[in-house]
Motif scaffolding. Structure first.
Motif, short mmCIF file in Angstrom:
data_model
loop_
_atom_site.label_atom_id
_atom_site.label_comp_id
_atom_site.label_asym_id
_atom_site.label_seq_id
_atom_site.Cartn_x
_atom_site.Cartn_y
_atom_site.Cartn_z
N MET A 45 -49.21 29.88 -22.21
CA MET A 45 -50.12 29.35 -21.18
C MET A 45 -49.37 28.57 -20.12
O MET A 45 -49.72 28.62 -18.94
CB MET A 45 -51.22 28.52 -21.82
N LEU A 46 -48.32 27.86 -20.53
CA LEU A 46 -47.49 27.17 -19.53
C LEU A 46 -46.83 28.18 -18.60
O LEU A 46 -46.72 27.94 -17.40
CB LEU A 46 -46.43 26.32 -20.22
N GLY A 47 -46.43 29.32 -19.15
CA GLY A 47 -45.86 30.38 -18.33
C GLY A 47 -46.85 30.93 -17.32
O GLY A 47 -46.50 31.20 -16.18
N ARG A 48 -48.10 31.08 -17.75
CA ARG A 48 -49.15 31.54 -16.82
C ARG A 48 -49.36 30.53 -15.72
O ARG A 48 -49.55 30.89 -14.56
CB ARG A 48 -50.44 31.80 -17.57
N MET A 49 -49.34 29.25 -16.09
CA MET A 49 -49.51 28.20 -15.08
C MET A 49 -48.33 28.20 -14.11
O MET A 49 -48.50 28.01 -12.91
CB MET A 49 -49.68 26.84 -15.74
N ALA A 50 -47.13 28.42 -14.65
CA ALA A 50 -45.93 28.43 -13.81
C ALA A 50 -45.92 29.59 -12.83
O ALA A 50 -45.32 29.50 -11.75
CB ALA A 50 -44.68 28.47 -14.69
N SER A 51 -46.59 30.68 -13.18
CA SER A 51 -46.63 31.83 -12.26
C SER A 51 -47.77 31.73 -11.25
O SER A 51 -47.89 32.59 -10.38
CB SER A 51 -46.77 33.13 -13.07
N SER A 52 -48.58 30.69 -11.36
CA SER A 52 -49.70 30.53 -10.44
C SER A 52 -49.21 30.11 -9.05
O SER A 52 -48.29 29.30 -8.93
CB SER A 52 -50.65 29.44 -10.97
N PRO A 53 -49.83 30.65 -8.01
CA PRO A 53 -49.46 30.21 -6.66
C PRO A 53 -49.85 28.74 -6.41
O PRO A 53 -49.43 28.15 -5.43
CB PRO A 53 -50.24 31.16 -5.74
N TRP A 54 -50.60 28.14 -7.32
CA TRP A 54 -51.08 26.77 -7.16
C TRP A 54 -50.32 25.79 -8.05
O TRP A 54 -50.74 24.65 -8.20
CB TRP A 54 -52.57 26.70 -7.47
N LYS A 55 -49.19 26.21 -8.64
CA LYS A 55 -48.48 25.35 -9.59
C LYS A 55 -48.05 24.02 -8.99
O LYS A 55 -48.06 23.00 -9.67
CB LYS A 55 -47.29 26.09 -10.19
#
Length: 148
Positions: A45-55
């Motif tokens: 889930m941290l990886g998904r957050m890191a790939s977000s354009p809004w990180k």
């Protein structure tokens, strides 16, 4: 004829009192299971957050890992409370207020249309439960705390 079918279905549906706990339970499962994922699939889930354009915007609110732990706790706690029909409106409010920033931070991104629309539907269901209350077979009703 169609009106007759609709009226018959409405009469039948009004008698189905178990729909309240079924609805609460089905709604709560996505939060309980998802909240557990915040702990047991933390790195994913941290990886998904890191790939977000809004990180970078997420980072303004704090460490992503801590935010993930906190949202997991809210999802599990309020999800269980919702399933039981205990403090239903407070549970819905907590879940709603936690899900909105997650939806913005993770699901408003290219390729996330499905999860975005799923979250919008869940937010609508939470709003419905907040306004309607716990319904039948709930701890709130059993304790005489549910206001209609």
């Amino acid at each position: 004829m169609i009106r007759n079918v609709e009226n018959n279905l409405a009469t039948w549906a009004a008698k189905v009192r178990l729909i309240d706990p079924v609805f609460r339970l089905s709604m709560s499962l996505i939060f309980i299971i998802g909240g557990l994922g915040h702990f047991f699939a933390h790195e994913y889930m941290l990886g998904r957050m890191a790939s977000s354009p809004w990180k970078d915007h997420v980072a303004l609110f704090g460490d992503a890992s801590i935010l993930l732990w906190l949202s997991g706790l809210v999802f599990i706690g309020a999800g269980i409370s919702l399933a039981l029909g205990w403090m239903t409106r407070l549970s819905c409010a907590a879940l709603f207020l936690t899900l909105v920033p997650i939806t913005f931070a993770v699901h408003i991104a290219p390729g996330h249309t499905g999860p975005l629309l799923k979250n919008i539907a869940i937010l609508g269901a939470l709003a419905f439960l907040f306004v309607r209350g716990p319904g039948s077979h709930s701890m709130d009703m059993a304790l005489g705390r549910a206001a209609s």
